[in-house]
Design a protein around this motif. Structure first.
Motif, mmCIF file in Angstrom:
data_model
loop_
_atom_site.group_PDB
_atom_site.id
_atom_site.type_symbol
_atom_site.label_atom_id
_atom_site.label_comp_id
_atom_site.label_asym_id
_atom_site.label_seq_id
_atom_site.Cartn_x
_atom_site.Cartn_y
_atom_site.Cartn_z
ATOM 1 N N PHE A 58 0.872 -1.164 0.000
ATOM 2 C CA PHE A 58 0.000 0.000 0.000
ATOM 3 C C PHE A 58 0.915 1.223 0.000
ATOM 4 O O PHE A 58 1.908 1.265 0.746
ATOM 5 C CB PHE A 58 -0.872 -0.006 1.256
ATOM 6 N N SER A 80 -12.679 -6.440 3.148
ATOM 7 C CA SER A 80 -11.460 -5.708 3.486
ATOM 8 C C SER A 80 -11.462 -5.249 4.944
ATOM 9 O O SER A 80 -12.469 -4.737 5.435
ATOM 10 C CB SER A 80 -11.313 -4.493 2.560
ATOM 11 N N GLU A 94 -9.353 -3.016 7.920
ATOM 12 C CA GLU A 94 -8.325 -2.056 8.308
ATOM 13 C C GLU A 94 -7.993 -2.277 9.784
ATOM 14 O O GLU A 94 -8.753 -1.904 10.674
ATOM 15 C CB GLU A 94 -8.815 -0.623 8.077
ATOM 16 N N CYS A 107 -5.191 -4.717 5.912
ATOM 17 C CA CYS A 107 -4.173 -3.688 5.695
ATOM 18 C C CYS A 107 -3.651 -3.130 7.019
ATOM 19 O O CYS A 107 -4.370 -3.053 8.018
ATOM 20 C CB CYS A 107 -4.715 -2.566 4.816
ATOM 21 N N TRP A 156 -0.591 6.297 8.281
ATOM 22 C CA TRP A 156 -0.656 5.935 6.861
ATOM 23 C C TRP A 156 0.251 6.806 6.010
ATOM 24 O O TRP A 156 0.961 6.303 5.133
ATOM 25 C CB TRP A 156 -2.093 6.041 6.366
ATOM 26 N N ILE A 189 -1.834 -6.451 2.802
ATOM 27 C CA ILE A 189 -1.229 -5.293 2.140
ATOM 28 C C ILE A 189 -0.610 -4.385 3.205
ATOM 29 O O ILE A 189 -1.293 -3.932 4.129
ATOM 30 C CB ILE A 189 -2.258 -4.548 1.253
ATOM 31 N N ASN A 227 1.297 -0.999 4.256
ATOM 32 C CA ASN A 227 1.516 0.368 3.808
ATOM 33 C C ASN A 227 2.945 0.813 4.101
ATOM 34 O O ASN A 227 3.434 0.686 5.228
ATOM 35 C CB ASN A 227 0.555 1.336 4.497
#
Length: 465
Positions: free
Chosen positions: A44, A233, A235, A254, A261, A294, A296
């Motif tokens: 990411f 998905s 977070e 993620c 982020w 994923i 970041n």
């Protein structure tokens, strides 16, 4: 005459061959979902105007003049991803404050009016493809600069969203997946009716049939079914954690390697998350549960990834090897993408607890429930429309699995008629698809249960098929 006939025949064969080729190129949704989880691990890349501010939620009036990454090198990003054995990247084309980092014709609030004056999306897609990496894009529906926020969304706003997505899915080659954010989340409050999900989903699939749509909506919708997304998905930083024991859906989780982020000034000197944690607590267990991870990795204000993050990625690559495809995905119901026409409609029920009355079963919240009074032996719940509606799907989401046996009926011209009982049952979510019927009421009659029934959401839909 014969020559013209031959030309026509050749043209017809060419059209037929082209149609067959296109059909072969377009994979089934299940195949695409399998291919996605088979990717296992990706990068990411949160890089946008918040990179140049102290807060991830950037000032929506921040000047494009501050976006000035003087050493921007997307090839460095791609090389770093390869070093960790990642298989793809995903870049924030537009975050919540509305700044576009591609050469868009939809708004002057974009990278071409910054000191950089370069199409970052183009450079990213070229760099990642050159390394053999798949390309995904992130796009925020919430846009505080252009006032695309609750209560102020216009037809022009929806047209801009469609135009921007058309640019992204037309000018940058094949996009494996589009991660959408700021849409029907409790914090954004932009519903799938304000910005019509079916229209946006249909546009994406028309432009790129093989592009998966991932809406980051796990904060609201249950984990047992695909509500308004092709991939479930999660977070982690927002408290969304996949169950590695119970998940049966194609999923994404993620997490940032740093503490936020977007890049912060302390990132170069603050330890990143440990390699052991990222490999053994994320990649490995998630992959076993059909979940792609994923990570970041935020570039700094020069447009480069910091050395501590680069080193961590190299160490991940040494500790973890990509073994290729994961186990075959289990069978599951296809995504729900149409509007819930039962939402906020008048409802009725058998006797219920005072704090859990019928209104809570179709209030667009999975956190509240209608619950029958324990003294009722055969509970029922119904939704009434102000006119006859066509519909071909019903969903029942319990707060937990309690109901063992039930019947579904619809009312047409004053007569109750049965609906097919076959459906997909994924834990507490029951999905019934059937040929379209017309009626002004729908109800569930509950015949058997283990505990007093409680329904979090009762949905009625008119799907396009």
């Amino acid at each position: 005459m014969k020559k013209n006939l031959m030309i026509r025949v050749f043209a017809a064969l060419l059209l037929l061959t082209t149609g067959v080729a296109r059909a072969q190129q377009q994979s089934s949704l299940h195949q695409l979902q399998q291919q996605f989880v088979d990717l296992r691990f990706g990068m990411f890349i949160h890089f946008n105007i918040p990179t140049f501010m102290p807060d991830d939620w950037a000032d929506p009036e921040a000047s494009p003049a501050i976006f000035n990454p003087k050493k921007l090198d997307c090839n460095q990003w791609a090389t770093a991803a390869k070093s960790a054995n990642m298989t793809y990247g995903c870049l924030t084309t537009k975050h919540h404050s509305g700044f576009a980092i591609w050469d868009t014709k939809t708004t002057p609030y974009n990278v071409m009016n910054s000191p950089l004056k370069r199409d970052v999306v183009k450079e990213y897609t070229n760099a990642f493809r050159a390394k053999g990496l798949k390309v995904m894009l992130y796009y925020s529906i919430l846009d505080t600069h252009h006032k695309i926020r609750p209560g102020q969304i216009t037809k022009a706003d929806i047209a801009m969203i469609k135009a921007q997505l058309t640019e992204l899915l037309t000018n940058y080659g094949d996009i494996t997946a589009l991660i959408i954010d700021g849409w029907d989340a409790p914090w954004s409050r932009i519903s799938y009716d304000d910005v019509p999900f079916g229209e946006i989903y249909g546009l994406i699939k028309k432009l790129q049939p093989n592009c998966l749509v991932m809406d980051l909506n796990a904060a609201k919708y249950p984990a047992e079914a695909l509500f308004y997304t092709d991939i479930k998905s999660y977070e982690q930083g927002a408290g969304q954690h996949i169950s590695t024991d119970n998940n049966k859906l194609p999923a994404l989780s993620c997490l940032p390697i740093n503490t936020a982020w977007f890049w912060k000034s302390d990132f170069p000197t603050t330890p990143v998350k440990t390699v052991d944690r990222l490999v053994n607590e994320n990649i490995v267990p998630f992959n076993k549960a059909w979940c792609n991870f994923i990570l970041n990795v935020a570039p700094n204000r020069d447009g480069l990834i910091d050395n501590n993050a680069l080193e961590a990625l190299k160490q991940i690559g040494k500790q973890w090897k990509n073994d290729g495809p994961v186990a075959p995905l289990p069978a599951y119901a296809s995504p729900i993408i149409s509007s819930n026409i039962a939402k906020f409609q008048p409802s009725n029920s058998s006797w219920s607890n005072d704090m859990n009355i019928m209104d809570f079963a179709n209030d667009d919240s999975f956190r509240s429930t209608w619950q029958s009074n324990p003294n009722v032996k055969q509970p029922w719940f119904e939704v009434e429309f102000n006119k006859e509606q066509g519909f071909n799907m019903i969903t029942i989401t319990e707060d937990k699995v309690r109901i063992k046996k039930y019947r579904l009926e619809y009312n047409e011209d004053g007569e109750w008629k049965p609906l097919p009982q076959e459906g997909d049952h994924a834990g507490r979510v029951h999905i019934h698809r059937f040929p379209r019927v017309w009626g002004n009421k729908v109800r569930i009659l509950i015949d058997d249960y283990t505990e007093t029934p409680a329904i979090a959401e009762f949905g009625v839909y008119n799907e396009k098929r």
